[in-house]
Design an enzyme around this catalytic site. Sequence first.
Site, PDB file in Angstrom:
ATOM      1  N   LYS A 281      -6.031   6.122  11.391  1.00 15.70           N
ATOM      2  CA  LYS A 281      -7.544   6.135  11.763  1.00 15.70           C
ATOM      3  C   LYS A 281      -7.431   6.104  13.346  1.00 15.70           C
ATOM      4  O   LYS A 281      -7.554   4.947  14.013  1.00 15.70           O
ATOM      5  CB  LYS A 281      -8.291   4.925  11.251  1.00 15.70           C
ATOM      6  CG  LYS A 281      -8.339   4.906   9.727  1.00 15.70           C
ATOM      7  CD  LYS A 281      -9.026   3.628   9.308  1.00 15.70           C
ATOM      8  CE  LYS A 281      -9.376   3.665   7.839  1.00 15.70           C
ATOM      9  NZ  LYS A 281      -9.944   2.579   7.300  1.00 15.70           N
TER      10      LYS A 281
ATOM     11  N   ASP B 204      -5.579  -0.136  -1.568  1.00 12.07           N
ATOM     12  CA  ASP B 204      -6.469  -1.052  -2.245  1.00 12.07           C
ATOM     13  C   ASP B 204      -7.805  -1.659  -1.846  1.00 12.07           C
ATOM     14  O   ASP B 204      -7.855  -1.422  -0.643  1.00 12.07           O
ATOM     15  CB  ASP B 204      -5.672  -2.295  -2.637  1.00 12.07           C
ATOM     16  CG  ASP B 204      -5.529  -3.115  -1.494  1.00 12.07           C
ATOM     17  OD1 ASP B 204      -4.862  -2.794  -0.624  1.00 12.07           O
ATOM     18  OD2 ASP B 204      -5.975  -4.388  -1.913  1.00 12.07           O
TER      19      ASP B 204
ATOM     20  N   ASP C 293      -4.179   1.552  11.005  1.00 15.19           N
ATOM     21  CA  ASP C 293      -5.797   1.254  11.387  1.00 15.19           C
ATOM     22  C   ASP C 293      -5.639   0.962  12.668  1.00 15.19           C
ATOM     23  O   ASP C 293      -5.353   1.454  13.689  1.00 15.19           O
ATOM     24  CB  ASP C 293      -6.008   0.286   9.993  1.00 15.19           C
ATOM     25  CG  ASP C 293      -7.497   0.307   9.950  1.00 15.19           C
ATOM     26  OD1 ASP C 293      -8.143  -0.024  10.832  1.00 15.19           O
ATOM     27  OD2 ASP C 293      -8.225   0.581   8.729  1.00 15.19           O
TER      28      ASP C 293
ATOM     29  N   ARG D 173      -5.476   0.909  -6.553  1.00 18.44           N
ATOM     30  CA  ARG D 173      -4.172   1.614  -6.257  1.00 18.44           C
ATOM     31  C   ARG D 173      -3.814   2.541  -6.987  1.00 18.44           C
ATOM     32  O   ARG D 173      -3.068   3.307  -6.810  1.00 18.44           O
ATOM     33  CB  ARG D 173      -3.369   0.540  -6.062  1.00 18.44           C
ATOM     34  CG  ARG D 173      -3.508  -0.759  -5.104  1.00 18.44           C
ATOM     35  CD  ARG D 173      -2.107  -1.349  -4.899  1.00 18.44           C
ATOM     36  NE  ARG D 173      -2.381  -2.827  -4.158  1.00 18.44           N
ATOM     37  CZ  ARG D 173      -2.212  -3.039  -2.903  1.00 18.44           C
ATOM     38  NH1 ARG D 173      -2.060  -1.852  -2.084  1.00 18.44           N
ATOM     39  NH2 ARG D 173      -2.364  -4.148  -2.596  1.00 18.44           N
TER      40      ARG D 173
ATOM     41  N   GLY E 112       0.762  -1.189   0.014  1.00 16.76           N
ATOM     42  CA  GLY E 112       0.265  -0.047  -0.009  1.00 16.76           C
ATOM     43  C   GLY E 112       0.736   1.572   0.084  1.00 16.76           C
ATOM     44  O   GLY E 112       0.338   2.062  -0.361  1.00 16.76           O
TER      45      GLY E 112
ATOM     46  N   PHE F  63     -13.631   2.970   5.115  1.00 15.60           N
ATOM     47  CA  PHE F  63     -12.662   2.324   4.247  1.00 15.60           C
ATOM     48  C   PHE F  63     -12.360   3.429   3.056  1.00 15.60           C
ATOM     49  O   PHE F  63     -13.184   3.974   2.338  1.00 15.60           O
ATOM     50  CB  PHE F  63     -13.507   1.161   3.831  1.00 15.60           C
ATOM     51  CG  PHE F  63     -12.135   0.220   3.029  1.00 15.60           C
ATOM     52  CD1 PHE F  63     -11.386  -0.526   3.674  1.00 15.60           C
ATOM     53  CD2 PHE F  63     -12.246   0.252   1.634  1.00 15.60           C
ATOM     54  CE1 PHE F  63     -10.363  -1.298   2.997  1.00 15.60           C
ATOM     55  CE2 PHE F  63     -11.083  -0.589   0.767  1.00 15.60           C
ATOM     56  CZ  PHE F  63     -10.300  -1.232   1.695  1.00 15.60           C
TER      57      PHE F  63
HETATM   58  N1  HPA Z   1      -8.114   1.022   2.949  1.00 15.37           N
HETATM   59  C1  HPA Z   1      -7.282   0.468   2.420  1.00 15.37           C
HETATM   60  N2  HPA Z   1      -6.377  -0.389   2.840  1.00 15.37           N
HETATM   61  C2  HPA Z   1      -6.278  -0.362   4.413  1.00 15.37           C
HETATM   62  C3  HPA Z   1      -7.394   0.517   5.064  1.00 15.37           C
HETATM   63  C4  HPA Z   1      -8.295   1.413   4.238  1.00 15.37           C
HETATM   64  O1  HPA Z   1      -9.181   1.986   4.773  1.00 15.37           O
HETATM   65  N3  HPA Z   1      -6.925   0.521   6.392  1.00 15.37           N
HETATM   66  C5  HPA Z   1      -5.959  -0.314   6.437  1.00 15.37           C
HETATM   67  N4  HPA Z   1      -5.505  -0.952   5.063  1.00 15.37           N
HETATM   68 MG    MG Z   2      -4.729  -3.515   1.270  1.00 15.92          MG
END
Ligand code: HPA
Ligand code: MG
Length: 179
Positions: A135, A163, A107, A169, A49, A156
């Site tokens: 978050k 993604d 997160d 992405r 990510g 989300f």
């Molecule tokens: N989106 C995508 N990937 C993630 C998120 C999200 O909100 N939180 C943690 N990984």
């Molecule tokens: Mg992901």
Amino acid sequence: MNNTIRILEKEFVTFISYIEIEKVVDRLACQLNNDFRNDEVLFIGILNGSFMFIADLFKRLNIKCRITFLKLASYLGTESTGKVQTLIGINEDIRGKIVVVIEDIVDSGVTLEKIIEQLVPYEPAMIKIVTLLLKPGAYKKKIKLDYVGMEIPDNFIVGYGLDYDGFGRNYEDIYVVKQ
Ligand code: HPA
Ligand code: MG
């Protein structure tokens, strides 16, 4: 401008524009350039990510630094599985080094905790964490987040490297799922 996109069966709307993201990345890079101006830093980018954030951040750094990558995954669709898998581990010598972990988003903190657990046995001199997004409503861990770009609600998001089931992405802006 409010733009709607569809990824798989879900609709998402513009949430953070790339212009805003760049301002945040500039600020984080300034802080790192200042705090580590006399040091040598090994950055550890967390894949997948973070790849866009890593590139944007790294090219703004003017300190003595190197980068390596760690690949982890915990999400399945829009839900965190709570189980984190290591897909590519560390093969760099980090003993005694100043390590700065680069995350796209913190997160629940489960992934971050797993990363720290993997690094600590190699006895780096210090481990700092930079994350583009946090978050706070979902974060359950005590690990200190040294550099936080933006705090966002517990919804989300996709885009700018993040993604939904592997898709989304490629967008330069960040989008939030439509309620
Ligand atoms: N989106 C995508 N990937 C993630 C998120 C999200 O909100 N939180 C943690 N990984
Ligand atoms: Mg992901």
